[in-house]
Motif scaffolding. Structure first.
Motif, short mmCIF file in Angstrom:
data_model
loop_
_atom_site.label_atom_id
_atom_site.label_comp_id
_atom_site.label_asym_id
_atom_site.label_seq_id
_atom_site.Cartn_x
_atom_site.Cartn_y
_atom_site.Cartn_z
N ALA B 9 6.22 -49.36 1.29
CA ALA B 9 6.17 -50.28 2.43
C ALA B 9 5.97 -49.50 3.73
O ALA B 9 5.15 -49.88 4.57
CB ALA B 9 7.43 -51.12 2.49
N ALA B 10 6.69 -48.40 3.84
CA ALA B 10 6.59 -47.60 5.06
C ALA B 10 5.17 -47.10 5.25
O ALA B 10 4.57 -47.23 6.31
CB ALA B 10 7.55 -46.41 4.99
N ILE B 13 2.79 -49.95 6.20
CA ILE B 13 2.92 -50.38 7.60
C ILE B 13 2.24 -49.40 8.54
O ILE B 13 1.45 -49.78 9.39
CB ILE B 13 4.41 -50.55 7.98
N ILE B 14 2.50 -48.12 8.31
CA ILE B 14 1.91 -47.12 9.20
C ILE B 14 0.40 -47.14 9.10
O ILE B 14 -0.30 -47.15 10.11
CB ILE B 14 2.47 -45.71 8.87
N VAL B 17 -1.04 -50.28 10.83
CA VAL B 17 -1.00 -50.18 12.30
C VAL B 17 -2.08 -49.23 12.78
O VAL B 17 -2.87 -49.54 13.66
CB VAL B 17 0.39 -49.70 12.78
N ALA B 18 -2.14 -48.06 12.14
CA ALA B 18 -3.11 -47.05 12.56
C ALA B 18 -4.53 -47.58 12.41
O ALA B 18 -5.37 -47.43 13.30
CB ALA B 18 -2.92 -45.78 11.74
N VAL B 21 -5.44 -50.17 15.01
CA VAL B 21 -5.70 -49.54 16.30
C VAL B 21 -7.08 -48.88 16.31
O VAL B 21 -7.84 -49.01 17.25
CB VAL B 21 -4.57 -48.51 16.61
N LEU B 22 -7.40 -48.21 15.21
CA LEU B 22 -8.69 -47.52 15.14
C LEU B 22 -9.85 -48.51 15.15
O LEU B 22 -10.87 -48.30 15.79
CB LEU B 22 -8.77 -46.67 13.87
N MET B 24 -9.99 -51.37 16.48
CA MET B 24 -10.16 -52.03 17.76
C MET B 24 -11.06 -51.23 18.69
O MET B 24 -11.55 -51.74 19.69
CB MET B 24 -8.80 -52.25 18.44
N ALA B 25 -11.27 -49.96 18.36
CA ALA B 25 -12.08 -49.10 19.22
C ALA B 25 -13.50 -49.64 19.32
O ALA B 25 -14.11 -49.99 18.33
CB ALA B 25 -12.10 -47.68 18.65
N PRO B 26 -14.02 -49.72 20.55
CA PRO B 26 -15.36 -50.27 20.71
C PRO B 26 -16.41 -49.35 20.10
O PRO B 26 -16.30 -48.13 20.15
CB PRO B 26 -15.52 -50.36 22.22
N GLN B 235 -11.22 -31.86 25.73
CA GLN B 235 -11.18 -32.60 24.48
C GLN B 235 -12.16 -33.78 24.50
O GLN B 235 -12.81 -34.08 23.51
CB GLN B 235 -9.76 -33.15 24.30
N MET B 236 -12.25 -34.45 25.63
CA MET B 236 -13.10 -35.63 25.71
C MET B 236 -14.57 -35.27 25.53
O MET B 236 -15.32 -36.01 24.91
CB MET B 236 -12.89 -36.33 27.06
N ASP B 241 -16.16 -38.42 24.02
CA ASP B 241 -15.68 -39.48 24.90
C ASP B 241 -16.15 -39.31 26.34
O ASP B 241 -15.98 -40.20 27.16
CB ASP B 241 -14.14 -39.55 24.88
#
Lengths: 283, 517, 309
Positions: B9-10, B13-14, B17-18, B21-22, B24-26, B235-236, B241
């Motif tokens: 389960a842990a 969930i992780i 979530v990850a 989030v990824l 959602m990146a445009p 880094q960007m 980026d």
């Protein structure tokens, strides 16, 4: 002199058997010794290096390497213990002293004074730790004395609350009533009954707050609002090393380890003391 | 059983979530004319070219506004809104022939009246930070016809065209000036790009000016991203980026050079970082102490170890690239001589304060700590204080009588934004610049006289005066030159015509994406 | 009025003097600083006339209580004046940063709760075994971990070695992962400790033992009966941690150069941009008080016993 009553002796024996106390105590002892003996055990001058030797990786000569100014990181870590020791103990000591006085008096006298103190403490506690420290830093600026002030100020209301709580309990007890009936003076009652009976939670909390204070002081320095260079300080060392994050990780790894272990030591000790002094919480 | 379920389960969930989030990146759409994304360290302050105090604002302004002339990356002067010009034999009258068919971004035509309106603005608004770059030298501005304008100087100034390259010489729409538009936030220039959005502390986005006189701009826009941490900017660019990273830490250069997708441009600047000396401090009255301080510092070690080779040890109070530079050979590393001088001056164990900002100039805070070590090595005692830039400037700009009694030595940099010598000598060393940028409170009538002579000397005579000035300044040492930092700009391979002006300005308005490396 | 409603009203009323106190302290800040408040609140290059204008606008020539009323009147309208250096109003700087920190804290709380609760249950199911001790030690490590050091380590691993995630900045959701993980791991340590303790207590209670004795499936007992009750105290802890995250995010934000509220405040402290400092501290402290109040009320809804106390 050392004729201890059986209860105390039992507590001490329990303490000696408690693993958290043993490990935590050992770490704290090493930290304190490091801080006290810094001038004798550090191999190099922590504030003066040779620029030509900057950012050297760990070696026999410099076991933890050197920083950007060619200063020995090991010596700076050792002296950093001293800075942390001073900041945390002095600030917690001030907070305990002020907290015990204010909290104790507030509970003992009661009335509007108690009402006011409680309100003020509530307000102070509604500033989260680091925010209160930031607030103080914003007013008085950075520097060793000011960090001590900031950290003491954010610890203070907690000790007021603890002292007040336990003093309120003790105040209603029969032996205090009795002492008052036979005309014992207020300061004497305070010193003989209120204080000793509140000691256990204060000690436990002071240990735990020392851990938090070391972290907060290092955090302030990390933000550049704490102890100023060239005084060696772990948080500041890590902040300075961020430019060399990739190329010279030794500069930030070692002070981080020292900070982490020290805080862990105080937390272990605090947990252990809590087990021993407040046995009801043991499962 | 339970254990496994829990662990599972842990993990689930992780991962969820990850992944969310990824996802959602445009997505980056592949377009030909792309937006150039530039990662810079600090937010801009203003978009008003006549009032700009900082370089990041100039990076942006250079895309929106143009002047009569501008600098190229070698500090040569190029025509822009002026197509050509004549200088009268006495060096006092500059006649500019203006480019035709140029329109401001609000549709107002650019012409001689517009030029006059801009100089009037400089003359009439005393609070404009940069008016003194031009105003003190100009007698009047005359409109000859629609496309010819005369600037008449009070006295000849050999580097007047250089002064015009400064943002103070840029042309704002006369309509916007007249209507009292808030030019700090709503710029109206003639440049290839115009403001789309300035989101404080986050980004400034520019879009193409479709009516640009030089043809359609080659980029879909320019976006300046505010990324304060050096590592993050690097880094960007590495992760795609951002396309350009400004002020990259020198220590990353060797690593970045190995990256086949990146260009690493190590540039020279005309900035000098000094240890300023409070000439009114009772502790620093003896010239021998100041000279000892200068001799105690190993400038090469600072450049090698703190700047990681990106920069040069300072040779004088001005950079080698500037007209009038002269190497006196006085800036040496000689700790033995320094010790001796300190002994002679009876200054052994003298306690001095050394102030520094942090992160304002490359290596400032680190260099200050190294300098403290050097000074202690020759017998002085140093108390270091790190300042935040805003309060540092406020303190340094105070009048001598209000200045802190603790002001002894202070690290400060200066790059003449006009790209020439007057921009150093006049503000920093003229008596009348107290209490402005003459932070050392240095007052020497001889130097004052020489500076004024140098300003009005014909080009080939300048060095006669500046040589003397430099000899005196490096003997008196009100400001001890330490190093001349370089700058590192990293950008994606394939970006063409991205220029770096040694006045520490990145010029993006000509840039475009070419194909391949 | 029901007990619950009365409690809620009382709890809200109790928060009001605290909030007032907070605002008084923040208001007084500018008067605790050495120097003339009007000068401190004026941009460095301001003329004497401009300083006088600020003095009049903020009523700095009036008695202190009147100044406070003006300050609060402005604050309630969301007007905190202008930033001294950026040329923007304080609210224009404040709210985007606030939103960023809120997003960061919510995500971190998500990480913290997920990891912490699972760890807590995991440990409580077999108390005093190796795995319990492992979890207990881990959470103690988490509590002792300097959050900025953890951040640096995560950067070293995920950005430098694995090159998976950006080491700093903001803009895309990718930028949120490392900061929220950093902040969340420390939160997880506290949640884990609280869950373990409360779970142990619940599991030792009569009804759970009875349920087990009746042979109800272990999973049903643990996840339905015990967990539901064990999570009640965890809510309080979580609320507290959330408040601390909002404020404590400043270190995480600095490590990852994340444009949140904490960073805004710290930068403003450095720049002596006092209107921003005042507004920032007021907003964080207010949020903290509101969250604490909300948690107490929520707690009363779930656990009726508290209302009587």
């Amino acid at each position: 002199m050392l004729e201890l009553d059986p209860a105390t002796r039992r507590t001490l024996r329990r303490a000696a058997r408690n693993r958290n106390i043993r490990v935590g105590g050992a770490i704290v002892a090493v930290f304190v010794l490091m801080g006290l003996l810094a001038p004798y055990i550090s191999p190099h001058d922590p504030t003066r290096g040779n620029l030509r030797d900057s950012l050297l990786p760990p070696s026999w000569r410099y076991p933890f390497g050197t920083d950007f100014a060619g200063r020995d990181v090991l010596s700076r870590v050792i002296w950093g213990a001293r800075t942390s020791l001073i900041v945390s103990t002095v600030s917690v000591f001030i907070a305990v002293l002020a907290g015990v006085l204010v909290g104790g008096l507030s509970a003992y006298i009661g009335g509007w004074l108690d009402e006011t103190v409680t309100r003020i403490v509530d307000i102070m506690l509604s500033f989260p730790d680091i925010l209160l420290a930031l607030f103080v830093a914003a007013i008085v600026g950075p520097g060793l004395e000011n960090v001590i002030l900031a950290v003491a100020l954010y610890n203070f209301p907690q000790f007021v609350r603890i002292m007040r709580g336990s003093a309120l309990q003790v105040k209603e007890m029969e032996f205090v009533e009795a002492a008052r009936a036979i005309g014992e003076s207020n300061p004497s009652i305070f010193a003989r009954y209120l204080l000793p009976n509140s000691l256990a939670p204060i000690v436990v909390h002071a240990t735990l707050r020392t851990a938090a204070s070391i972290l907060t002081a290092a955090g302030l320095s990390f933000l550049g609002l704490g102890v100023q260079p060239p005084i060696p300080e772990w948080g500041q060392m890590m902040s300075d090393a961020r430019t060399y994050l990739v190329t010279a990780p030794h500069v930030w790894v070692f002070p981080g380890i020292a900070l982490f272990i020290t805080v862990l030591g105080f937390n272990l000790l605090g947990d252990g003391l809590n087990d021993v002094l407040n046995p009801k919480l043991e499962v | 059983m339970n254990t496994k379920t829990l662990a599972l389960a842990a993990v689930v969930i992780i991962v969820v979530v990850a992944a969310a989030v990824l996802l959602m990146a445009p997505k980056q759409a592949p377009v030909q004319r792309r937006i150039l994304r530039v990662a810079m360290g600090t937010d801009i302050v203003t978009l008003d070219p006549h009032d700009v105090p900082d370089n990041p604002s100039i990076y942006v302004i250079d895309n929106i506004y143009e002047g009569l002339v501008e600098y190229d990356d070698k500090l040569n002067i190029k025509p822009v809104l002026a197509e050509r010009w004549e200088i009268s034999p006495d060096g006092k009258v500059y006649t500019f022939h203006l480019r035709k068919g140029v329109k401001f971004q609000d549709g107002t035509p650019f012409n001689a009246q517009a030029v006059k309106a801009n100089f009037d603005r400089l003359f009439n608004n005393k609070e404009l930070a940069n008016r003194n770059r031009l105003v003190p030298f100009i007698d009047k501005v005359e409109v000859v016809d629609d496309y010819t304008v005369k600037i008449i100087l009070k006295e000849p100034v050999a580097t007047f065209l250089n002064l015009l390259c400064h943002p103070a010489g840029m042309m704002i729409s006369p309509k916007a000036i007249k209507e009292g538009v808030d030019l700090k936030h709503h710029p109206v220039g003639t440049g290839p790009y115009k403001l789309k959005e300035w989101k404080p502390n986050t980004y400034v986005e520019l879009e193409p000016n479709p009516d640009y006189w030089g043809g359609t701009p080659k980029l879909a826009g320019v976006k300046f991203l505010v990324v304060p941490e050096d590592e993050a900017r690097v880094q960007m660019v590495e992760s795609g980026d951002a396309d350009v990273a400004i002020r990259v830490p020198a220590i990353d250069v060797p690593r970045l050079r190995k990256n086949p997708d990146l260009n690493v441009n190590v540039t020279k600047t005309i900035r000098i970082v000094y240890i300023g000396v409070n000439m009114r401090s009772p502790r620093l009255q003896d010239k021998r102490v100041r000279q000892a301080i200068s001799l105690a510092i190993d400038r090469k070690a600072i450049v090698d170890k703190i700047l990681h080779g990106v920069g040069r040890p300072a040779k004088s109070v001005i950079a080698e690239e500037l007209i009038g530079f002269y190497d006196t050979g006085k800036l040496k590393y000689d700790p033995e001589r320094a010790k001796q001088l300190i002994k002679e001056a009876g200054a052994v164990g003298l306690q001095l304060n050394l102030w520094t900002p942090k992160g304002r100039y490359p290596g400032d805070y680190e260099a200050a700590q190294a300098i403290a070590q050097y000074l202690e090595a020759v017998g002085l005692k140093v108390k270091l204080r790190v300042w935040e830039w805003g309060s540092y400037v406020a303190e340094l700009l105070k009048k001598p009588e209000d200045a802190s009694p603790d002001r002894d030595l202070f690290l400060i940099g200066w790059a003449p934004s006009t790209g020439e010598y007057i921009g150093v000598f006049r503000p920093l060393f003229l008596s009348e610049s107290i209490p402005k940028f003459n932070l050392w409170f240095y007052s020497n009538p001889k130097v004052d006289e020489l500076i004024k002579k140098a300003e009005h000397a014909p080009r080939d005579k300048i060095i006669e005066y500046t040589k003397q000035i430099q000899e005196i300044l490096l003997d008196d040492l009100p400001a001890i030159p330490i190093y001349n930092p370089g700058d590192v700009v990293v950008y994606k391979k394939g970006i063409r015509s991205l220029y770096y002006i040694p006045t520490e300005v990145i010029l993006t308005k000509y840039a475009y994406f070419g194909s391949g490396g | 009025m029901s007990d619950l409603a009365r409690y809620v009203v009382r709890r809200i009323l109790l928060a009001i003097p605290t909030l007032l106190g907070v605002s008084v302290i923040v208001f007084l800040m500018i008067h605790m600083l050495p120097g003339d408040p009007a000068q401190l609140l004026a941009p460095p290059e301001a003329t004497i006339q401009e300083v006088e204008m600020i003095r009049r606008r903020l009523g700095l020539d009036k008695p202190l209580w009147e100044q406070y009323i003006i300050f609060m009147g402005n604050a309630l309208k969301g007007e905190f004046g202008k930033s001294l250096f950026t040329g923007y109003t304080v609210s224009e700087l404040l709210w985007p940063a606030y939103l960023n920190t809120l997003t960061l804290s919510v995500l971190a709380m998500g990480f913290g709760l997920a990891i912490g609760i699972l760890m807590g249950i995991y440990a409580a199911l077999r108390p005093n075994t190796v795995r319990d001790q492992a979890v207990t030690s881990l959470s103690l490590l988490g509590i002792s971990m300097p959050v900025f050091w953890l951040g640096l380590i995560l950067i070293e691993i995920f950005s430098v070695w694995l090159r998976l995630l950006p080491s700093g900045g903001s803009g895309t959701p990718k930028h949120l992962i490392l900061p929220s993980l950093t902040l969340g791991l420390v939160g997880a340590a506290y949640v884990g400790r609280a869950t373990r303790a409360s779970m142990l207590e619940v599991l030792s209670q009569e009804y759970v033992r009875t349920a087990r004795a009746y042979g109800l499936p272990d999973r049903l007992v643990v996840y339905v009966y015990a967990l539901r009750n064990a999570l009640i105290p965890v809510i309080t802890v979580a609320g507290l941690i959330f408040g601390y995250m909002m404020a404590g995010a400043v270190l995480t934000e600095t490590v990852f150069s994340f444009p949140g509220l904490g960073r805004l405040i710290v930068n403003a402290i450095f720049a002596r941009d006092y209107p921003v400092v005042q507004a920032g501290i007021l907003v964080v402290a207010t949020t903290f008080v509101v969250i604490n109040t909300a948690v107490d009320i929520l707690y009363a809804f779930i656990n009726p016993r508290i209302r009587l106390g």
